[in-house]
Design a protein around this motif. Structure first.
Motif, PDB file in Angstrom:
ATOM      1  N   UNK A   1       0.842  -1.174   0.000  1.00 25.46           N
ATOM      2  CA  UNK A   1       0.000   0.000   0.000  1.00 25.46           C
ATOM      3  C   UNK A   1       0.886   1.234   0.000  1.00 25.46           C
ATOM      4  N   UNK A   2       0.543   2.179  -0.831  1.00 24.82           N
ATOM      5  CA  UNK A   2       1.295   3.416  -0.922  1.00 24.82           C
ATOM      6  C   UNK A   2       0.446   4.580  -0.403  1.00 24.82           C
ATOM      7  N   UNK A   3       1.124   5.596   0.102  1.00 28.11           N
ATOM      8  CA  UNK A   3       0.442   6.790   0.577  1.00 28.11           C
ATOM      9  C   UNK A   3      -0.123   7.545  -0.619  1.00 28.11           C
ATOM     10  N   UNK A   4      -1.387   7.879  -0.554  1.00 31.34           N
ATOM     11  CA  UNK A   4      -2.065   8.610  -1.623  1.00 31.34           C
ATOM     12  C   UNK A   4      -2.426   9.994  -1.101  1.00 31.34           C
ATOM     13  N   UNK A   5      -1.606  10.988  -1.436  1.00 34.05           N
ATOM     14  CA  UNK A   5      -1.815  12.352  -0.945  1.00 34.05           C
ATOM     15  C   UNK A   5      -3.151  12.915  -1.424  1.00 34.05           C
ATOM     16  N   UNK A   6      -3.563  12.558  -2.627  1.00 40.29           N
ATOM     17  CA  UNK A   6      -4.836  13.061  -3.160  1.00 40.29           C
ATOM     18  C   UNK A   6      -6.009  12.527  -2.336  1.00 40.29           C
ATOM     19  N   UNK A   7      -6.029  11.226  -2.081  1.00 44.04           N
ATOM     20  CA  UNK A   7      -7.116  10.624  -1.300  1.00 44.04           C
ATOM     21  C   UNK A   7      -7.127  11.170   0.128  1.00 44.04           C
ATOM     22  N   UNK A   8      -5.947  11.339   0.711  1.00 38.66           N
ATOM     23  CA  UNK A   8      -5.859  11.901   2.055  1.00 38.66           C
ATOM     24  C   UNK A   8      -6.412  13.326   2.064  1.00 38.66           C
ATOM     25  N   UNK A   9      -6.043  14.108   1.076  1.00 38.01           N
ATOM     26  CA  UNK A   9      -6.540  15.478   0.971  1.00 38.01           C
ATOM     27  C   UNK A   9      -8.051  15.537   0.855  1.00 38.01           C
TER      28      UNK A   9
END
Length: 106
Positions: A1-9
């Motif tokens: 799993x990778x960090x998704x800055x867009x989804x977090x935002x």
């Protein structure tokens, strides 16, 4: 799993709006510029872990939710399963009682 800055935002944005806060109001609360908050919410940049902790506390949510979208902790899932099992046991007990009552009536 990778960090998704867009989804977090997007999760930050949704939670902020659910709390009835504008970007400007929330940015002031976080002690950052509304421009920086906008970039985070659009996924153009990632918030530091310190800022994510502050966001989670301010919005009364968890880092698991903000970062991964997880709405339940493992303990909450475990407790939900136990509650469901107890609910099923209660339903079986009710059926047994109803059956016994019908037998007594005949």
């Amino acid at each position: 799993m990778y960090f998704d800055a867009h989804a977090t935002g997007k999760r930050i944005q949704k939670a902020r709006k659910a709390h009835g806060l504008t970007q400007e109001q929330f940015a002031i609360k976080l002690n950052i510029s509304d421009r920086h908050l906008g970039r985070i919410e659009r996924g153009e940049c990632a918030a530091s872990i310190d800022l994510l902790v502050e966001v989670a506390v301010s919005l009364k949510t968890t880092l698991d939710f903000l970062i991964c979208g997880v709405t339940e902790t493992p303990r909450e899932r475990e407790l939900s399963a136990l509650i469901e099992k107890q609910h099923q046991n209660i339903q079986k007990f009710k059926m047994t009682i109803n059956s016994l009552m019908e037998e007594l009536e005949t």
